[in-house]
Design an enzyme around this catalytic site. Sequence first.
Site: not given
Ligand code: NAD
Length: 340
Positions: A106, A135, A211, A286
Amino acid sequence: MRVAVASSRLARKAVQPQQRRGFACTAQRLDNYGFIGLGQMGYQMAKNLQSKLKPTDKVSIFDVNPEAMKSLETEMKAASNGATVELAASAFDASKDADTVVTVLPEPKHVKGVYESILTSDLPKKARIYIDCSTIDPSTSRQVAKSVADAGQGTFVDAPMSGGVVGATAGTLTFMLGAAESLVPRLEPVLLLMGKKVLHCGEQGAGLSAKLANNYLLALNNIATAEAMNLGMKWGLDARKLAGVINVSTGKCWPSEVNNPVKGVIETAPANRDYRGGFGISLMKKDLRLAMFAAKEAGAKMALADTAYSVYEEAEKLDQCAGRDFSVVYRYLEGKEDWE
Ligand code: NAD
């Protein structure tokens, strides 16, 4: 900025020699992957990666949420093709045998924490490639890249993505890659197992800079589109006619053309689903915060950033806007929704 685009067809050609690299006559050799962070994006990306690898390859998955790991393992095993799946006990465990480690986490603090836990003295030395698709801000990313290099544990690159959960599920993400030019042939085939475009933006950190610059523009365009639509409608214009003018004129942008915030203008836009799905307002906030932080570090003056941030912040405080697509700022501006 040089932008290299590779199609998945080209990549598929490239992937074969890539995967056989250095072990052409030992068919039994495993290509090992570690995948850390199985949230909305990572879960789907890991699924695509695993399903497109060979049975002689291995993917070791880890998330702090054991339910995500279990459910992904079940799905991967049910598919009965692709690489061998292993549940890891920690991020370290997922990385120790890996040639390639993918992280999808995240926030900057999670990326820092995970890499600190991997880069211990117990980690077997290996020329690994660490691909971080989270990101985060470019300077945290550069710090982590330095810690990987200082530990003699390979190379860390940034590959933030666009395309959302829909793109992650369909394997059609676009990656903005920050890495040395010489690494592109090694990285592209891996990324193209989870997406369809790789844009090489420059050295490590450059993918995140690109980005965040894009998402800064998106944050502003989204508010400006909501304001312009609201303004035109207050003047008595028909929303579809107004959007029709904008979308062949100089105001045209993604929020006006694809993600129009007014219900009934673009059929597929979240505005037609009570702003459900799409790109959540908290994610936009964010990315804007990260862009503002990185702008400050670079000494770039951002005249509209604070105002835009407070729009998202205030909108998110309203029950009727929280948790919805970021185009819901139109509702925050009290734009007319049932205008037809
Ligand atoms: P999310 O919160 O759904 O998933 C993050 C995962 O990381 C969770 O399953 C969480 O349990 C895990 N996590 C947290 N700390 C951890 C650790 N110490 N060890 C192992 N796992 C851990 O987030 P997301 O929507 O999948 O987004 C992930 C990244 O991608 C972010 O940086 C976000 O900004 C970026 N992003 C998201 C989108 C979107 O549409 N969701 C689009 C583009 C980019």
